[in-house]
Design a protein around this motif. Structure first.
Motif, short mmCIF file in Angstrom:
data_model
loop_
_atom_site.label_atom_id
_atom_site.label_comp_id
_atom_site.label_asym_id
_atom_site.label_seq_id
_atom_site.Cartn_x
_atom_site.Cartn_y
_atom_site.Cartn_z
N UNK A 25 0.81 -1.22 0.00
CA UNK A 25 0.00 0.00 0.00
C UNK A 25 0.84 1.27 0.00
N UNK A 26 2.18 1.13 0.02
CA UNK A 26 3.03 2.29 -0.18
C UNK A 26 3.07 2.68 -1.66
N UNK A 27 2.66 1.77 -2.53
CA UNK A 27 2.53 2.09 -3.95
C UNK A 27 1.37 3.04 -4.16
N UNK A 28 1.42 3.83 -5.19
CA UNK A 28 0.30 4.72 -5.49
C UNK A 28 -0.92 3.89 -5.87
N UNK A 29 -2.09 4.47 -5.70
CA UNK A 29 -3.32 3.77 -6.07
C UNK A 29 -3.33 3.41 -7.55
N UNK A 30 -2.80 4.32 -8.37
CA UNK A 30 -2.77 4.06 -9.81
C UNK A 30 -1.89 2.85 -10.11
N UNK A 31 -0.75 2.74 -9.42
CA UNK A 31 0.14 1.59 -9.66
C UNK A 31 -0.49 0.31 -9.14
N UNK A 32 -1.13 0.38 -7.98
CA UNK A 32 -1.77 -0.83 -7.42
C UNK A 32 -2.83 -1.36 -8.36
N UNK A 52 3.72 -5.39 -17.53
CA UNK A 52 5.00 -5.13 -18.18
C UNK A 52 6.19 -5.78 -17.49
N UNK A 53 6.18 -5.84 -16.15
CA UNK A 53 7.39 -6.26 -15.45
C UNK A 53 7.08 -6.73 -14.04
N UNK A 289 0.04 -12.43 -27.59
CA UNK A 289 0.81 -12.64 -26.38
C UNK A 289 0.47 -11.59 -25.34
N UNK A 290 1.26 -11.58 -24.24
CA UNK A 290 1.01 -10.66 -23.14
C UNK A 290 0.99 -9.20 -23.60
#
Length: 309
Positions: A25-32, A52-53, A289-290
């Motif tokens: 939850x230290x990640x931004x909401x957009x990243x989560x 992506x990674x 593919x992905x």
């Protein structure tokens, strides 16, 4: 019962130890919101993955996954009752509330009296929490193009993580809103039922065979549920052939998926090849593919040549 719209990541995070949950939850909401997996490997920093990674949730000097982390996650995933989920333990995955799937690996305990089948997994060293994603409408174009007049038998093929199950789930919902559908949810991730209640919307006329093997589920569905359509994921085992042919001979249409890298590999798979020769499918769709998630790259109408969209 858990509402279908409940945030899937929040439900998955409930099984995490507090220090790893805080890192998540230290990640931004957009990243989560882009995350597809959370990975814990013994002795390594916890990691997450998006399309992506894969990346570390925190510096390796801050948190290293210990035995206590993995034991806590497994115990919570199994709702504090591992012994009552022996099948899931032997298979190496369990579906949790919200529909996310917790996969794990470690040391297999084999039973020499039962063809050395896995009877337990000990010393679990890696855990992968695959975040459930329900994308309503992702199958609408396919459904409108091929199912608008009447059901057809369809095979959806492609490499891992290309969107097969996500599209299959939406086709189940669309078909199940107007036709009798039997969903053979062997891995419990299409409907993602929890205590009998589907976490995903699979249609109002869909009957869910949760955790059934494909053979038993298909045979039972035909006998007791009078389906117009049977849906199942990842076909290819020898016993799948007999069950699917039984359903087809009973007038049931099939929507199924299978793993393959390309259309050439598809027709080289023994069971798939037998089903195609039998005339089991009206059409096959090949996904990219992905990097081309959920995109149909080729269509095979049987009796015609393969054509690119």
């Amino acid at each position: 019962m858990i509402p279908i719209q409940t945030n899937r990541l929040d439900l998955a995070a409930k099984i995490l130890p507090q220090d790893i949950k805080s890192a998540l939850y230290s990640l931004s909401a957009a990243r989560r919101n882009t995350l597809t997996e959370i990975r814990l490997r013994l002795g390594k920093a916890p990691a997450a993955r998006d399309r992506a990674e894969e990346f570390s949730l925190c510096g390796a000097d801050k948190i290293k996954v210990g035995r206590e982390h993995i034991d806590a996650v497994i115990l919570r995933a199994f709702r504090n009752s591992i012994h009552s989920h022996k099948r899931e333990m032997c298979q190496g995955y369990i579906t949790i509330e919200g529909g996310s799937r917790v996969g794990f690996c470690g040391t297999a305990a084999l039973n020499p009296e039962n063809n050395f089948c896995i009877e337990n997994i000990k010393d679990i060293s890696s855990v992968n929490i695959r975040i459930a994603h329900e994308i309503k409408g992702c199958g609408a174009e396919i459904y409108g193009k091929y199912f608008s007049q009447k059901p057809v038998s369809m095979l959806i093929a492609g490499p891992p993580s290309c969107g097969k199950t996500t599209i299959l789930r939406d086709l189940t919902r669309l078909a199940g809103n107007s036709r009798r559908v039997s969903l053979i949810d062997e891995r419990c991730e299409i409907a993602a039922a929890c205590k009998g209640f589907p976490q995903n919307d699979v249609g109002v006329m869909t009957d869910v065979f949760d955790g059934y093997g494909k053979y038993d589920g298909i045979m039972t569905a035909v006998k007791v549920m009078s389906p117009e359509v049977i849906v199942c994921d990842e076909i290819g085992a020898d016993e799948d052939f007999n069950a699917l042919v039984y359903a087809l001979n009973s007038g049931v249409k099939i929507i199924a998926t299978c793993h393959c890298e390309n259309s050439d590999e598809l027709i080289k798979k023994p069971v798939i090849s037998k089903l195609i020769d039998y005339g089991a499918f009206d059409i096959a769709l090949m996904l990219g593919d992905r990097q081309n998630l959920g995109q149909v790259t080729a269509v095979k109408k049987f009796g015609r040549e393969l054509c690119l969209n």
